[in-house]
Design an enzyme around this catalytic site. Structure first.
Site, mmCIF file in Angstrom:
data_model
loop_
_atom_site.group_PDB
_atom_site.id
_atom_site.type_symbol
_atom_site.label_atom_id
_atom_site.label_comp_id
_atom_site.label_asym_id
_atom_site.label_seq_id
_atom_site.Cartn_x
_atom_site.Cartn_y
_atom_site.Cartn_z
ATOM 1 C CG ASP A 15 -2.080 0.902 1.133
ATOM 2 O OD1 ASP A 15 -2.272 1.515 0.057
ATOM 3 O OD2 ASP A 15 -2.809 1.046 2.131
ATOM 4 C CG ASN A 63 -7.433 -2.345 -5.983
ATOM 5 O OD1 ASN A 63 -6.447 -3.052 -5.788
ATOM 6 N ND2 ASN A 63 -7.783 -1.401 -5.107
HETATM 7 C C1 FPP Z 1 -1.757 0.412 -3.288
HETATM 8 O O1 FPP Z 1 -1.342 1.731 -3.427
HETATM 9 C C2 FPP Z 1 -1.314 -0.391 -4.360
HETATM 10 C C3 FPP Z 1 -2.124 -0.940 -5.326
HETATM 11 C C4 FPP Z 1 -3.564 -0.758 -5.409
HETATM 12 C C5 FPP Z 1 -1.580 -1.755 -6.367
HETATM 13 C C6 FPP Z 1 -0.315 -2.477 -6.054
HETATM 14 C C7 FPP Z 1 0.402 -2.527 -7.308
HETATM 15 C C8 FPP Z 1 1.724 -2.526 -7.471
HETATM 16 C C9 FPP Z 1 2.701 -2.587 -6.379
HETATM 17 C C10 FPP Z 1 2.305 -2.425 -8.801
HETATM 18 C C11 FPP Z 1 1.768 -3.360 -9.765
HETATM 19 C C12 FPP Z 1 2.215 -4.710 -9.490
HETATM 20 C C13 FPP Z 1 2.375 -5.603 -10.434
HETATM 21 C C14 FPP Z 1 2.779 -6.977 -10.074
HETATM 22 C C15 FPP Z 1 2.200 -5.257 -11.859
HETATM 23 P P1 FPP Z 1 -2.433 2.841 -3.503
HETATM 24 O O2 FPP Z 1 -2.658 3.195 -4.919
HETATM 25 O O3 FPP Z 1 -3.672 2.396 -2.774
HETATM 26 O O4 FPP Z 1 -1.727 3.992 -2.731
HETATM 27 P P2 FPP Z 1 -2.414 5.119 -1.846
HETATM 28 O O5 FPP Z 1 -3.192 4.419 -0.764
HETATM 29 O O6 FPP Z 1 -1.243 5.872 -1.333
HETATM 30 O O7 FPP Z 1 -3.279 5.913 -2.773
#
Ligand code: FPP
Length: 235
Positions: A15, A63
Site C-alpha cells: 500500500d 480495485n
Molecule cells: C496500493 O497503493 C497499491 C495498489 C492498489 C496496487 C499495487 C500494485 C503494485 C505494487 C504495482 C503493480 C504490481 C504488479 C505486479 C504489476 P495505492 O494506490 O492504494 O496507494 P495510496 O493508498 O497511497 O493511494
C-alpha cells in the site's frame, strides 16, 4: 512445523504507491511503476533468504472500482510486467503463480499468466504468488459453493466438510498459511486479503510506503517475528 518461527510464507499488502507519488509531485501511475520495480527486488531478496512462499496483493476485487484510467494504468503495467520482469524472475529459479478471479481480466493477460505458471512450474526456489483481482470473501464463498455442490451430488458427506476440505477448495490450496502478513503505508486493515489463511499469522504494520520498502526492512520484520510468541490459541 516443529520450530514455529520458521518463515515459510510471507504475505504483503503493498500500500502507499499513490501517496509516494504525490509526495514526489508525480502522477499516481509513477507510484505504481516504482511499486512494481520493488516487487522484483523484494521477490529476489525473499528467495535468497529461503522464504518458500511470498504472496503479494497487487490488485483487489475492490480495485476494479477505481477510476477507469487508474485501472487501465494498473492493467497495462501488469501486461508489461508479465512479459518482462516476471519472466526475468524465471532465471532466479522462482516459481510464479496467480490467485484471484481470472474471468475479470483481459484474455491476453490471462494467457500470459498461464504461460508463466507453466514455464516456472518446475522451478525449485520460492513461489511468488501474485493476488490479482483477488478478494478473500469471494474466494471463501466459492469454496463454500464447491463443497455444497459435492455434498449435493453425494460425493462428500456433510460431516466431511472440515477445515482441511475447506482449505483444499481455496486458491491457495497447495500453500501453507502465511506466518507473517505485512501492510505498508501505515494503514492497519486487512482489506479482504487472505481472511481464512491469515487466522494465525503475525501482523506487521509499517509506515513505509510500498515504493520505499526494502530488503533490509523485510529482514528487520523477520527478526521481530522471531521474538514474537506464537501460541495458536494455547497458553
Ligand atoms: C496500493 O497503493 C497499491 C495498489 C492498489 C496496487 C499495487 C500494485 C503494485 C505494487 C504495482 C503493480 C504490481 C504488479 C505486479 C504489476 P495505492 O494506490 O492504494 O496507494 P495510496 O493508498 O497511497 O493511494
Amino acid at each position: 512445523m516443529t520450530d514455529n518461527h520458521n518463515v515459510e510464507h510471507i504475505a504483503i499488502i503493498m500500500d502507499g504507491n499513490g501517496r509516494w507519488a504525490k509526495k514526489q509531485g508525480l502522477p499516481r501511475s509513477m507510484g505504481h511503476k516504482k511499486g512494481a520495480e520493488i516487487v522484483k527486488e523484494i521477490a529476489k531478496a525473499a528467495n535468497e533468504k529461503g522464504v518458500k512462499f511470498l504472496t503479494l496483493y497487487a490488485f483487489s476485487t475492490e480495485n476494479w472500482g477505481r477510476p477507469k484510467d487508474e485501472v487501465d494504468t494498473l492493467m497495462s503495467l501488469l501486461r508489461q510486467y508479465l512479459k518482462t520482469d516476471l519472466s526475468e524472475l524465471k532465471k532466479n529459479n522462482i516459481r510464479i503463480r496467480f490467485i484471484g478471479e481470472r474471468n475479470m481480466l483481459d484474455a491476453d493477460i490471462v494467457q500470459n499468466m498461464h504461460r508463466l505458471e507453466r514455464e516456472t512450474q518446475d522451478n525449485t526456489g520460492m513461489c511468488l504468488c501474485l493476488a490479482i483481482s483477488y478478494g478473500a470473501r469471494q474466494e471463501i464463498l466459492q469454496a463454500a459453493q464447491k463443497l455444497a455442490a459435492l455434498v449435493k451430488n453425494g460425493d462428500l458427506s456433510e460431516s466431511d466438510v472440515d477445515i482441511q476440505n475447506f482449505s483444499a477448495m481455496l486458491y491457495t490450496h497447495e500453500m501453507p498459511d502465511p506466518d507473517i502478513v505485512i501492510r505498508t503505508s501505515g494503514e492497519q486493515r486487512i482489506s479482504n486479503f487472505l481472511l481464512w489463511q491469515a487466522a494465525y499469522a503475525e501482523f506487521f504494520f509499517t509506515k513505509t510506503l510500498w515504493p520505499d520498502f526494502s530488503a533490509q526492512e523485510l529482514d528487520d520484520i523477520i527478526e521481530q517475528f522471531k521474538s514474537r510468541e506464537r501460541r495458536y490459541g494455547k497458553i
